[in-house]
Design a protein around this motif. Structure first.
Motif, mmCIF file in Angstrom:
data_model
loop_
_atom_site.group_PDB
_atom_site.id
_atom_site.type_symbol
_atom_site.label_atom_id
_atom_site.label_comp_id
_atom_site.label_asym_id
_atom_site.label_seq_id
_atom_site.Cartn_x
_atom_site.Cartn_y
_atom_site.Cartn_z
ATOM 1 N N LEU A 86 -7.003 -24.790 57.417
ATOM 2 C CA LEU A 86 -8.163 -25.102 56.585
ATOM 3 C C LEU A 86 -8.642 -26.534 56.811
ATOM 4 N N GLN A 87 -7.726 -27.460 56.958
ATOM 5 C CA GLN A 87 -8.112 -28.847 57.222
ATOM 6 C C GLN A 87 -8.861 -28.965 58.543
ATOM 7 N N GLU A 88 -8.384 -28.249 59.552
ATOM 8 C CA GLU A 88 -9.041 -28.292 60.862
ATOM 9 C C GLU A 88 -10.440 -27.694 60.803
ATOM 10 N N ILE A 89 -10.570 -26.538 60.169
ATOM 11 C CA ILE A 89 -11.870 -25.871 60.116
ATOM 12 C C ILE A 89 -12.853 -26.653 59.253
ATOM 13 N N LYS A 90 -12.360 -27.230 58.176
ATOM 14 C CA LYS A 90 -13.240 -28.062 57.336
ATOM 15 C C LYS A 90 -13.732 -29.273 58.118
ATOM 16 N N ALA A 91 -12.889 -29.839 58.962
ATOM 17 C CA ALA A 91 -13.314 -30.978 59.782
ATOM 18 C C ALA A 91 -14.371 -30.554 60.803
ATOM 19 N N GLU A 92 -14.258 -29.322 61.296
ATOM 20 C CA GLU A 92 -15.218 -28.814 62.274
ATOM 21 C C GLU A 92 -16.548 -28.431 61.627
ATOM 22 N N TYR A 93 -16.491 -27.939 60.384
ATOM 23 C CA TYR A 93 -17.698 -27.470 59.682
ATOM 24 C C TYR A 93 -17.729 -28.082 58.276
ATOM 25 N N PRO A 94 -17.953 -29.379 58.174
ATOM 26 C CA PRO A 94 -17.843 -30.060 56.869
ATOM 27 C C PRO A 94 -18.845 -29.582 55.823
ATOM 28 N N GLN A 95 -19.975 -29.040 56.251
ATOM 29 C CA GLN A 95 -20.999 -28.609 55.295
ATOM 30 C C GLN A 95 -21.060 -27.094 55.137
ATOM 31 N N CYS A 96 -20.021 -26.410 55.593
ATOM 32 C CA CYS A 96 -19.986 -24.947 55.504
ATOM 33 C C CYS A 96 -18.944 -24.503 54.487
ATOM 34 N N ALA A 97 -19.327 -23.598 53.609
ATOM 35 C CA ALA A 97 -18.363 -23.042 52.667
ATOM 36 C C ALA A 97 -17.368 -22.158 53.413
ATOM 37 N N ILE A 98 -16.101 -22.298 53.060
ATOM 38 C CA ILE A 98 -15.047 -21.510 53.680
ATOM 39 C C ILE A 98 -14.452 -20.578 52.642
ATOM 40 N N VAL A 99 -14.315 -19.321 53.011
ATOM 41 C CA VAL A 99 -13.709 -18.303 52.152
ATOM 42 C C VAL A 99 -12.357 -17.916 52.743
ATOM 43 N N PHE A 100 -11.344 -17.898 51.903
ATOM 44 C CA PHE A 100 -10.007 -17.489 52.346
ATOM 45 C C PHE A 100 -9.695 -16.151 51.685
ATOM 46 N N LEU A 101 -9.650 -15.101 52.500
ATOM 47 C CA LEU A 101 -9.457 -13.735 52.006
ATOM 48 C C LEU A 101 -7.975 -13.400 51.946
ATOM 49 N N MET A 102 -7.542 -12.799 50.843
ATOM 50 C CA MET A 102 -6.143 -12.395 50.699
ATOM 51 C C MET A 102 -6.034 -11.195 49.761
ATOM 52 N N GLY A 103 -4.924 -10.495 49.849
ATOM 53 C CA GLY A 103 -4.647 -9.400 48.942
ATOM 54 C C GLY A 103 -4.058 -9.900 47.638
ATOM 55 N N MET A 104 -3.949 -9.004 46.668
ATOM 56 C CA MET A 104 -3.460 -9.396 45.354
ATOM 57 C C MET A 104 -2.016 -9.894 45.405
ATOM 58 N N ASP A 105 -1.189 -9.303 46.266
ATOM 59 C CA ASP A 105 0.200 -9.749 46.348
ATOM 60 C C ASP A 105 0.279 -11.196 46.815
ATOM 61 N N SER A 106 -0.559 -11.565 47.758
ATOM 62 C CA SER A 106 -0.588 -12.955 48.225
ATOM 63 C C SER A 106 -1.113 -13.885 47.136
ATOM 64 N N PHE A 107 -2.142 -13.441 46.420
ATOM 65 C CA PHE A 107 -2.676 -14.287 45.355
ATOM 66 C C PHE A 107 -1.623 -14.557 44.286
ATOM 67 N N ASN A 108 -0.862 -13.537 43.916
ATOM 68 C CA ASN A 108 0.141 -13.706 42.861
ATOM 69 C C ASN A 108 1.199 -14.741 43.216
ATOM 70 N N SER A 109 1.345 -15.029 44.507
ATOM 71 C CA SER A 109 2.328 -16.035 44.931
ATOM 72 C C SER A 109 1.659 -17.299 45.476
ATOM 73 N N LEU A 110 0.364 -17.437 45.284
ATOM 74 C CA LEU A 110 -0.376 -18.550 45.870
ATOM 75 C C LEU A 110 0.184 -19.906 45.452
ATOM 76 N N ASP A 111 0.645 -20.015 44.217
ATOM 77 C CA ASP A 111 1.160 -21.307 43.751
ATOM 78 C C ASP A 111 2.506 -21.670 44.381
ATOM 79 N N LYS A 112 3.063 -20.762 45.191
ATOM 80 C CA LYS A 112 4.302 -21.061 45.933
ATOM 81 C C LYS A 112 3.999 -21.516 47.366
#
Length: 214
Positions: A86-112
């Motif tokens: 994400l840091q690399e892509i944000k540096a490449e496209y600083p003015q572009c919104a980035i969406v990170f797609l994940m399933g519910m199981d991944s979201f439930n553990s996102l804070d880990k």
């Protein structure tokens, strides 16, 4: 707006493609990047080669021009932390919104995840929520959602990062581990796999040994 969809894709199956298609259609995306992991941090690494996983992913995504494959995590010699990508892509496209797609199981553990607070500051989180998926956020994730949750996909293009959208999804019961085990035991897997991916697996005799299912 660029969407990122990471995973081991071992193998890529129609559930992955369905999830990516629903995201691209709902958000009106012109590009969704698949990010195959080389050394995944949160799960055991794949037993088959990187070249085989990449070849199957290329076959599975070839029919949709919106789908591209970002190989940067395959080219690293360090673990595939999402933050680095994400840091690399944000540096490449600083003015572009980035969406990170994940399933519910991944979201439930996102804070880990490694430095997850920085992840959510760099992108929008889009969660593919199928009927029956368990929604079990920790207290930290509940706090995050109170300020980040949005209900309309159009809101994601109004700012560069920081929102969370739950994308309604159709049920598609497929799991790579189940598919690997079924192939090993010579069971039917056609409902789960793109025909060209299945042909590749058969031609290269993948997932037939115990080594490929550990």
């Amino acid at each position: 707006m660029i969407a990122l969809f990471g995973g081991t894709f071992d193998p890529v199956h129609l559930g992955h493609i369905n999830m990516a298609t629903e995201c691209a259609n709902t958000l009106g995306l012109s590009e969704l990047r698949f990010l195959p992991n080389a050394l995944p941090v949160h799960k055991q690494g794949p037993a088959i080669s990187t070249d085989d996983r990449l070849a199957m992913l290329q076959l599975a995504t070839a029919s949709d021009p919106r789908f591209t494959i970002d190989r940067r995590e395959l080219e690293r010699d360090t673990p595939s932390y999402s933050l680095l990508t994400l840091q690399e892509i944000k540096a490449e496209y600083p003015q572009c919104a980035i969406v990170f797609l994940m399933g519910m199981d991944s979201f439930n553990s996102l804070d880990k995840w490694y430095r997850w607070q920085e992840i959510i500051s760099l992108c929008h989180i889009v969660v593919y929520q199928r009927p029956g998926d368990a929604f079990a956020p920790s207290e930290a994730l509940q706090d995050y959602l109170r300020g980040a949750r949005c209900t309309e996909p159009a809101q994601l293009s109004a700012q560069l990062s920081g929102l969370c959208y739950f994308l309604p999804g159709q049920p598609f019961d497929a799991a790579s581990s189940t598919i690997r085990n079924a192939i090993k035991h010579r069971q039917v897997v056609e409902p789960w796999l793109n025909n060209t991916v299945l042909e590749y697996i058969q031609a290269h005799q993948l997932y037939l040994s115990n080594r490929d299912n550990t």
